[in-house]
Design a protein around this motif. Structure first.
Motif, PDB file in Angstrom:
ATOM      1  N   ILE B 144    -148.211  56.038  25.281  1.00  0.00           N
ATOM      2  CA  ILE B 144    -147.400  57.082  24.651  1.00  0.00           C
ATOM      3  C   ILE B 144    -147.361  58.350  25.503  1.00  0.00           C
ATOM      4  CG2 ILE B 144    -147.203  58.550  22.594  1.00  0.00           C
ATOM      5  CD1 ILE B 144    -146.614  55.444  22.281  1.00  0.00           C
ATOM      6  N   VAL B 156    -143.210  58.645  18.185  1.00  0.00           N
ATOM      7  CA  VAL B 156    -143.807  58.720  19.516  1.00  0.00           C
ATOM      8  C   VAL B 156    -142.865  58.119  20.544  1.00  0.00           C
ATOM      9  CG1 VAL B 156    -146.146  58.607  18.579  1.00  0.00           C
ATOM     10  CG2 VAL B 156    -145.016  56.491  19.295  1.00  0.00           C
ATOM     11  N   ARG B 158    -142.708  55.893  23.762  1.00  0.00           N
ATOM     12  CA  ARG B 158    -143.524  54.894  24.457  1.00  0.00           C
ATOM     13  C   ARG B 158    -142.880  54.537  25.794  1.00  0.00           C
ATOM     14  NH1 ARG B 158    -144.186  48.665  23.861  1.00  0.00           N
ATOM     15  NH2 ARG B 158    -146.173  48.495  24.927  1.00  0.00           N
ATOM     16  N   LEU B 176    -153.208  56.084  18.880  1.00  0.00           N
ATOM     17  CA  LEU B 176    -152.290  56.033  20.019  1.00  0.00           C
ATOM     18  C   LEU B 176    -153.079  55.994  21.309  1.00  0.00           C
ATOM     19  CD1 LEU B 176    -149.947  59.007  18.940  1.00  0.00           C
ATOM     20  CD2 LEU B 176    -149.532  56.563  18.542  1.00  0.00           C
TER      21      LEU B 176
END
Ligand SMILES: Cc1cc2nc3c(=O)[nH]c(=O)nc-3n(C[C@H](O)[C@H](O)[C@H](O)COP(=O)(O)OP(=O)(O)OC[C@H]3O[C@@H](n4cnc5c(N)ncnc54)[C@H](O)[C@@H]3O)c2cc1C
Ligand SMILES: Nc1ncnc2c1ncn2[C@@H]1O[C@H](COP(=O)(O)O)[C@@H](O)[C@H]1O
Lengths: 325, 256
Positions: B144, B156, B158, B176
């Motif tokens: 992330i 988030v 990615r 995360l």
């Protein structure tokens, strides 16, 4: 516990190259242990993937099929494979070491009380598994203990997949029990950052700079070398992370893949995530002050020295040579 | 919002590494140590999130006495307090074993968000954060670059392979693993370093946490890597080496 189970991953609706490398690793284990090799594909519509898998010397191909597996989610894949493996009790499970596998395989192994041996580069009798440590400066040999399933993932490009005979495998379907509420994350469609304005992929000469350059203020040094050579300037990840060069100049697994005639790596250590983006170059030159830097393992020519001395000297030598014609 | 950040102390990047007499790990005496790179980004993300939304940032580290200096560094950068899981046997644990140790310490805190780096620079398993999520029963996302608050939780960004990205929505609490490059890292200020001395560092031991299990996987030995190519080293002064390389590029590779 029986069988070597290889999890195959799709790239653009076909089975990706790295998955065939995982099959090759599975076949090595199979030859060592006298166990059959099976293939597993996951998704909502896996018919053509399974057919493709069945052409490549797998004893059996399993389609793990469910509408909720249409898009990858860690929860979906973990639940589905947990159910399959509780029924089948594999001796070995082999994954390709992709970003997707990194995202769920450690959790799946943990759920079954196991630890994944990740990013394996070779398999020896035992079986003993080798992987890199310290960003490629060392290797480590690992062994699995106990009688449970051994999970491993194989590094891209480490195990050759070309020598595969083909026999038609039988295809079966496994339908896991999945509920929408079990999937806690909501992924969106992949996107690209911005229009790429530099095409490193077609450059024939690349000068690439790494953290050895120490600061953005020193970049003109390598820029000068690139200019006299008529080369494109590229970089390793930390240079782009720090904002010293735009991300579109990053070479490696999360950046661009390049294959120029000559790739000159300046102050780059040679971590695998960088190597996968440039090891297809015809000629690799490494300039690094550390004679043990992993970049020298793939370099054709190496200069061990301080880049702040070597790079200006090289730029001057190239200039002189060009003036001579 | 309570955010836990797992931070690992690793050998300094340019440190000379030598294999120790057991052949199982590197010689640790005289090594310089540093905060793992992606963990620095995880800490930065946590600190920025706190600055925007309020809350508390707690760092957790498992390792021997020496990791105290890395914990202090994180406190100096702005973490509010720390948990040090004191253990001398990290090397004998596999990724699941280390994650169990960290999970036991984190569980008592009931955080909203657990952040780890995506990969340690020494062992490089790239697994601990994902296993932690599993052990804590949390939804997770890996690699992330950015975290944003959203309606029911967080969104988030990615990183995918080859320059692609993806947004993912997760409910809280969540875990995360943070990739490098999402933020600009801060330095500790003099004031921060001073303040760090008064911040709480809770010490726990593996015995207290009740985690001692047989590893599923063991590291048997370490070695120097084998060369794939025979590299021609061009020696001499920088000028001589440069001239030799130009010759090669001109007459063998034929690109000049
Ligand atoms: C999932 C994931 C994806 C990643 N994607 C990428 C990617 O796409 N691209 C990428 O590059 N990395 C990527 N990385 C990061 C990668 O693992 C390495 O951390 C990175 O490549 C290291 O960059 P570097 O070689 O410039 O820095 P370092 O590893 O710090 O190496 C610096 C080198 O410079 C040398 N040096 C220092 N000073 C001098 C000097 N004065 N003269 C000569 N040499 C000197 C040192 O000896 C050292 O070898 C990724 C990592 C992960 C986990
Ligand atoms: N001993 C440890 N103490 C604290 N955090 C750790 C430890 N080991 C791993 N981690 C965390 O887990 C991440 C991934 O580590 P690894 O799975 O070893 O690559 C690291 O970046 C840290 O955030």
């Amino acid at each position: 516990m029986s069988g070597v189970w290889v999890i195959l991953e799709a790239r653009d609706s076909r089975i990706g190259r790295i998955s065939w490398e995982a099959v090759a690793a599975g076949q090595q284990l199979s030859a060592m242990l006298g166990q059959p090799v099976y293939g597993v594909v996951l998704g909502a519509n896996t018919e053509s993937l399974a057919a493709e898998a069945a052409t490549r010397s797998l004893g059996r191909v399993l389609r793990v099929e469910h509408p909720l597996l249409e898009n990858y989610t860690s929860d979906g894949y973990t639940h589905a494979l947990e159910q399959l493996f509780r029924v089948e009790e594999p001796a070995y499970v082999v994954f390709p070491h992709t970003y997707q596998v990194r995202d769920f395989a450690p959790a799946l192994a943990a759920r079954l009380g196991q630890t994944l041996i990740g990013d394996v580069t070779s398999i020896a009798a035992g079986p003993a598994f080798t992987r890199q440590l310290m960003q490629g400066r060392l290797t480590g040999t690992y062994r699995h203990n106990g009688s449970g399933t051994c999970f491993l993932s194989v590094q891209s490009g480490a195990i050759r997949a070309d020598a595969m005979e083909s026999e038609a495998a039988s295809i079966e379907t496994f339908v896991p029990t999945l509920e929408a509420t079990q999937i806690r994350t909501r992924p969106s469609a992949p996107f690209r950052a911005s229009a790429q304005t530099v095409d490193l992929g077609s450059a024939s000469l690349i000068v690439s700079v790494g953290r050895g350059i120490k600061g953005a203020e020193n970049l003109p040094l390598v820029q000068e070398l690139a200019t006299v050579l008529g080369a494109e300037l590229a970089a390793s990840r930390p240079i782009c992370d720090n904002g010293w060069l735009p991300m579109e100049r990053q070479v490696g697994s999360s950046g661009q893949t390049v294959a120029p005639k000559v790739y000159i790596a300046v102050g780059i250590s040679g971590a695998i995530q960088h190597l996968v983006g440039m090891k297809g170059s015809q000629c690799i030159v490494a300039i690094n002050k550390d004679p043990e830097a992993p970049i020298f393992e793939v370099a054709d020519y190496g200069i061990v020295g301080d880049l702040f001395d070597v790079v200006p000297a090289l730029a001057a030598a190239v200039k002189a040579s060009k003036q001579q014609g | 919002m309570k955010i836990i950040v797992a931070i690992k102390q690793v050998p300094e990047r340019d440190a000379q590494v030598r294999i120790d007499s057991t052949g199982k790990w590197i010689e640790e005496t005289d090594l310089q140590w540093a905060l793992n790179e992606s963990d620095a980004y995880a800490l930065e993300e946590a600190l920025q999130f706190k600055e925007q939304h309020g809350g508390e940032v707690v760092v957790v580290s498992a390792g021997p006495e020496r990791v105290g200096s890395t914990i202090r560094e994180a406190l100096a950068k702005g973490a509010d307090r720390a948990i040090h899981t004191d253990c001398n046997d990290l090397g004998e644990r596999d990724a699941l074993g280390v994650a169990r140790l960290l999970a036991a310490a984190i569980r008592t805190e009931q955080p909203d968000l657990v952040l780890t780096g995506l990969q340690s620079d020494d062992l490089g398993y790239g697994q601990t954060g994902v296993i932690l999520a599993e052990l804590l029963g949390l939804p997770h996302a890996s690699l992330i670059l950015h975290v944003e608050k959203s309606e029911g939780g967080i969104t988030v960004k990615r990183e995918l392979e080859e320059g692609w990205f993806q947004n993912i929505e997760l409910p809280l609490p969540a875990a995360l693993t943070i990739q490098s490059g999402g933020n600009k890292l801060r330095y500790a200020t003099l004031m921060g370093i001073k303040r760090a001395k008064t911040k709480e560092v809770r010490r726990l031991t593996a015995a207290e946490l009740g985690v001692a299990d047989e590893p599923a996987v063991t590291l048997e030995r370490i070695a120097m890597p084998q060369k794939q190519k025979s590299t021609q080293i061009l020696s001499g002064t920088p000028q001589e080496a440069a001239a030799a390389l130009v010759e090669k590029l001109k007459f063998e590779v034929r690109v000049l």
